[in-house]
Motif scaffolding. Structure first.
Motif, PDB file in Angstrom:
ATOM      1  N   VAL A  29       6.890 -48.713  35.973  1.00  0.00           N
ATOM      2  CA  VAL A  29       7.651 -48.301  37.157  1.00  0.00           C
ATOM      3  C   VAL A  29       8.473 -47.050  36.860  1.00  0.00           C
ATOM      4  CG1 VAL A  29       9.487 -48.988  38.752  1.00  0.00           C
ATOM      5  CG2 VAL A  29       7.685 -50.624  38.159  1.00  0.00           C
ATOM      6  N   GLY A  32       6.285 -44.087  36.648  1.00  0.00           N
ATOM      7  CA  GLY A  32       5.864 -43.712  37.994  1.00  0.00           C
ATOM      8  C   GLY A  32       6.924 -42.927  38.739  1.00  0.00           C
ATOM      9  N   GLU A  33       8.173 -43.318  38.544  1.00  0.00           N
ATOM     10  CA  GLU A  33       9.262 -42.596  39.193  1.00  0.00           C
ATOM     11  C   GLU A  33       9.356 -41.165  38.663  1.00  0.00           C
ATOM     12  OE1 GLU A  33      12.513 -45.222  38.378  1.00  0.00           O
ATOM     13  OE2 GLU A  33      11.945 -46.593  40.002  1.00  0.00           O
ATOM     14  N   ILE A  40       2.012 -43.414  32.577  1.00  0.00           N
ATOM     15  CA  ILE A  40       1.665 -44.583  33.404  1.00  0.00           C
ATOM     16  C   ILE A  40       0.385 -45.220  32.869  1.00  0.00           C
ATOM     17  CG2 ILE A  40       0.924 -45.379  35.682  1.00  0.00           C
ATOM     18  CD1 ILE A  40       2.632 -43.126  36.879  1.00  0.00           C
ATOM     19  N   PRO A  96      -0.459 -40.213  39.604  1.00  0.00           N
ATOM     20  CA  PRO A  96       0.731 -41.022  39.896  1.00  0.00           C
ATOM     21  C   PRO A  96       1.128 -40.894  41.360  1.00  0.00           C
ATOM     22  CG  PRO A  96       1.338 -39.051  38.683  1.00  0.00           C
ATOM     23  CD  PRO A  96      -0.156 -39.080  38.738  1.00  0.00           C
ATOM     24  N   LYS A  98       4.004 -42.856  44.525  1.00  0.00           N
ATOM     25  CA  LYS A  98       5.009 -43.858  44.874  1.00  0.00           C
ATOM     26  C   LYS A  98       4.337 -45.171  45.236  1.00  0.00           C
ATOM     27  CE  LYS A  98       9.127 -44.706  47.656  1.00  0.00           C
ATOM     28  NZ  LYS A  98       9.287 -45.963  47.014  1.00  0.00           N
ATOM     29  N   THR A 101       3.557 -46.994  42.038  1.00  0.00           N
ATOM     30  CA  THR A 101       4.784 -47.544  41.466  1.00  0.00           C
ATOM     31  C   THR A 101       5.258 -48.748  42.271  1.00  0.00           C
ATOM     32  OG1 THR A 101       5.421 -45.388  40.626  1.00  0.00           O
ATOM     33  CG2 THR A 101       7.168 -47.002  40.841  1.00  0.00           C
ATOM     34  N   HIS A 105       5.652 -52.631  40.977  1.00  0.00           N
ATOM     35  CA  HIS A 105       6.915 -53.345  41.190  1.00  0.00           C
ATOM     36  C   HIS A 105       6.684 -54.646  41.949  1.00  0.00           C
ATOM     37  CE1 HIS A 105      10.745 -54.306  43.181  1.00  0.00           C
ATOM     38  NE2 HIS A 105      11.241 -53.937  42.013  1.00  0.00           N
TER      39      HIS A 105
END
Length: 134
Positions: A29, A32-33, A40, A96, A98, A101, A105
């Motif tokens: 995560v 990814g941010e 990743i 990658p 959002k 990610t 999550h």
């Protein structure tokens, strides 16, 4: 996500593995941010390999304890690994994002937590009951 005692099975090996799985999922995560596709991918591959070992250890305990829910538990593990593989494929194809990610999550929050609270805790109760933990 953070480890809480609510997730504890009271089997040290399993609990330590679960803490490590959560740590590795959190690493994905964070990567990814930052938008770092290579980190990743590396984190997802490390998560996948760690989970394979953990699941194998758990499944061996189930077989030793003649756990009646073995087949379902094995299916849950297989489904989880397919999800991780999906994320690996997605980051390789699309890079990658959002969405990726958020998906990792959600996997932590939904699948893993529910699996530990309901499936693994029941496994632990059974293993303590049949006294296969040395």
């Amino acid at each position: 996500m953070k480890w809480t005692e609510e997730l504890a099975t009271k089997i040290n090996l399993i609990d330590e593995d679960h803490k490590e799985i959560i740590r590795r999922m959190n690493d994905v995560v964070v990567a990814g941010e930052k938008g770092d596709g290579e980190i990743i991918k590396r984190s997802l591959h490390m998560l996948e390999e760690f989970c394979k070992t953990h699941f194998s250890n758990e499944e061996n305990l189930q077989l030793r304890g003649r756990c009646p829910n073995y087949k379902n538990h094995y299916r849950f593990h297989t489904m989880f690994l397919k999800e991780v593989k999906y994320f690996i494929d997605e980051v390789e194809k699309r890079g990658p994002s959002k969405d990726l990610t958020d998906g990792v999550h959600d996997l932590i929050e939904d699948w893993l937590v529910d699996h530990i609270k309901f499936v693994d805790k029941n496994l632990a109760k059974h293993l303590f009951k049949v006294n296969v933990l040395d």
